[in-house]
Scaffold this active site. Structure first.
Site, PDB file in Angstrom:
ATOM      1  CD1 TRP A 204      98.260  55.107 -95.211  1.00  0.00           C
ATOM      2  CD2 TRP A 204      97.669  53.794 -96.936  1.00  0.00           C
ATOM      3  NE1 TRP A 204      98.856  55.601 -96.344  1.00  0.00           N
ATOM      4  CE2 TRP A 204      98.521  54.819 -97.414  1.00  0.00           C
ATOM      5  CE3 TRP A 204      97.189  52.843 -97.840  1.00  0.00           C
ATOM      6  CZ2 TRP A 204      98.878  54.920 -98.750  1.00  0.00           C
ATOM      7  CZ3 TRP A 204      97.559  52.937 -99.165  1.00  0.00           C
ATOM      8  CH2 TRP A 204      98.393  53.960 -99.611  1.00  0.00           C
TER       9      TRP A 204
ATOM     10  CG  ASP B  44      98.485  47.294 -97.509  1.00  0.00           C
ATOM     11  OD1 ASP B  44      99.581  47.137 -98.061  1.00  0.00           O
ATOM     12  OD2 ASP B  44      97.936  48.408 -97.396  1.00  0.00           O
TER      13      ASP B  44
ATOM     14  CE  LYS C 157     105.936  53.272 -97.319  1.00  0.00           C
ATOM     15  NZ  LYS C 157     105.136  54.284 -96.790  1.00  0.00           N
TER      16      LYS C 157
HETATM   17  C1  LIG Z   1      99.537  50.492 -95.129  1.00  0.00           C
HETATM   18  C2  LIG Z   1     100.063  50.980 -96.440  1.00  0.00           C
HETATM   19  N1  LIG Z   1      99.677  50.372 -97.557  1.00  0.00           N
HETATM   20  C3  LIG Z   1     100.113  50.753 -98.747  1.00  0.00           C
HETATM   21  C4  LIG Z   1     100.971  51.820 -98.884  1.00  0.00           C
HETATM   22  C5  LIG Z   1     101.364  52.234-100.269  1.00  0.00           C
HETATM   23  O1  LIG Z   1     102.679  52.220-100.551  1.00  0.00           O
HETATM   24  P1  LIG Z   1     103.255  52.707-101.940  1.00  0.00           P
HETATM   25  O2  LIG Z   1     103.985  53.973-101.663  1.00  0.00           O
HETATM   26  O3  LIG Z   1     104.132  51.600-102.387  1.00  0.00           O
HETATM   27  O4  LIG Z   1     102.133  52.934-102.888  1.00  0.00           O
HETATM   28  C6  LIG Z   1     101.391  52.508 -97.748  1.00  0.00           C
HETATM   29  C7  LIG Z   1     102.266  53.674 -97.864  1.00  0.00           C
HETATM   30  O5  LIG Z   1     102.364  54.521 -97.027  1.00  0.00           O
HETATM   31  C8  LIG Z   1     100.919  52.070 -96.490  1.00  0.00           C
HETATM   32  O6  LIG Z   1     101.299  52.671 -95.371  1.00  0.00           O
END
Ligand SMILES: Cc1ncc(COP(=O)(O)O)c(C=O)c1O
Length: 398
Positions: A130, A211, A246
């Site tokens: 990410w 994560d 999500k």
């Molecule tokens: C791999 C990954 N980690 C963490 C997050 C962070 O999510 P949040 O919107 O809850 O901060 C995302 C969001 O796209 C993600 O894809």
């Protein structure tokens, strides 16, 4: 003071969204954003979430601050969703859970904690990962490096190279793993591969940081937690950054959690006090609204069942769109085998399209996807899939 401040580079995905908005072609398709969309292209409020919010609005009498760690009831619900009801580590007082503003907030607090206590440790990230991962750790002053993950030749996991890389990581470093629905590739290790990763990580003396942003988007909330539960056995130490953005559709409410599993209750209490310090200087205490929604739904059996049902519908729709796209590509006469899209999990698919093909899709066909070739499968629907398959067919044709 501000005369010499240069502009920061534009965020690649937000830049694409802006370009998409100003594109006047009516048939345009946006597969670049990272949020779930329903068949009509909307990112819906789950029905059970709406009901919980109505109940909250009627009942709330105060907006006083939460504790630094957030709501203890919420933390208990998070722990049982992550580790299962009545996990030995929870019973033994070895798990500290902090309510955080989204998964990003959890990652940033984890990064601050790591920087304060292990200033020489490197966090190892999958290649690719990410896009925000390296930035979050860099902002906290934590060094990052990458380990092999993706094999473009097979559109699958580079399992051997990944294990070889892990075996070279120095003891005391941190390895970040996506617990399921790897972003951006959609490729997760299988059960045996996970077991080999767990064994290698333990043997090497690394701290695993999982994560977990997509629990319930691959197979189900229990099934998807299997990877992190493998890590949480015996006296293992573990960090989990989880998110409800999500799986509850609570993107803008910023609701997530940082959970740290320690070896003993004493260690856990010390860790807890230090993480609280990191939070206090960061955002002081977390916002209540989103976490209260999650807590109310998880503690009420009928609501919980309805949440699982709505989550199942999101998961099912994404699976359907994967199969539909692959079928349409075949129907278009595309020579290449795209069946790997059906093996990928979660919201994203790494299509293997090159930067040149991505540019062509945007310029000639009004199809917006990120430069790496990652598409948001949830952006596909029965109204746009034919055009999408045709456009992909046109840019990959020899
Ligand atoms: C791999 C990954 N980690 C963490 C997050 C962070 O999510 P949040 O919107 O809850 O901060 C995302 C969001 O796209 C993600 O894809």
């Amino acid at each position: 003071m501000f005369e010499n401040i240069p502009s920061a580079p534009r965020d690649a995905i937000l830049g694409l969204t802006e370009a998409f908005r100003s594109d006047s072609r009516p048939e345009k398709i946006n597969l670049s954003v990272g949020v779930y969309q329903d068949h009509g292209g909307q990112t819906p409020v789950l029905e059970v979430v709406r009901e919980a919010e109505q109940q909250m609005a009627a009942e709330w009498t105060s907006k006083a601050y939460l504790p630094i760690s957030g709501s203890p009831d919420y933390a208990k619900r998070v722990q049982s969703l992550l580790l299962g009801a009545d996990h030995e580590a929870v019973r033994g007082g070895r798990v500290a859970t902090f309510q955080t503003p989204g998964g990003t907030g959890a990652l940033r607090v984890a990064a601050d904690f790591l920087h304060a206590h292990y200033p020489r440790a490197t966090v190892w990230l999958s290649d690719p990962t990410w896009a925000n991962h390296p930035n979050i750790f860099a902002a906290a002053g934590v060094a990052t490096k990458t380990y092999a993950y993706y094999n473009p030749a097979t559109h699958g996991l580079a399992a051997d190279r990944m294990l070889e890389a892990i075996e070279k990581i120095p003891a005391g470093d941190v390895i970040l793993l996506h617990a399921c629905c790897h972003n951006p590739t959609g490729i997760d290790p299988g059960p045996d591969q996970w077991q080999a990763i767990v064994t290698a990580v333990r043997k090497q003396g690394l701290l695993p940081l999982l994560d977990f942003a997509y629990q319930g988007f691959a197979e189900g909330t229990e099934e998807d937690a299997a990877s992190l539960r493998r890590f949480c056995q015996g006296d293992a130490e573990l960090v989990v950054c989880s998110s409800f953005s999500k799986n509850f559709g609570l993107y803008c409410e910023r609701v997530g959690a940082l959970s740290v599993v320690s070896r003993s209750m004493e260690n856990c209490q010390a860790v807890q006090s230090q993480v609280k310090r990191a939070i206090r200087t960061n955002y002081s205490n977390p916002p209540l609204h989103g976490a209260e929604i999650v807590h109310r739904i998880l503690q009420d059996e009928p609501w919980r069942a309805r949440w699982q049902q709505e989550l199942g519908q999101m998961r099912g729709r994404i699976g359907d769109m994967r199969r539909l796209l692959v079928k349409k590509l075949v129907e278009q006469g595309v020579q290449e085998d795209y069946s790997f899209i059906n093996r990928q999990r979660g919201m994203f698919s790494y299509t293997g399209l090159s930067q040149g093909q991505v540019d062509q899709l945007r310029e000639q066909h009004a199809v917006y996807i990120v430069g790496s070739g990652r598409i948001n499968v949830a952006g596909i629907n029965s109204a746009n899939v034919d055009r999408l398959a045709k456009a992909i067919g046109a840019v990959v044709a020899p």
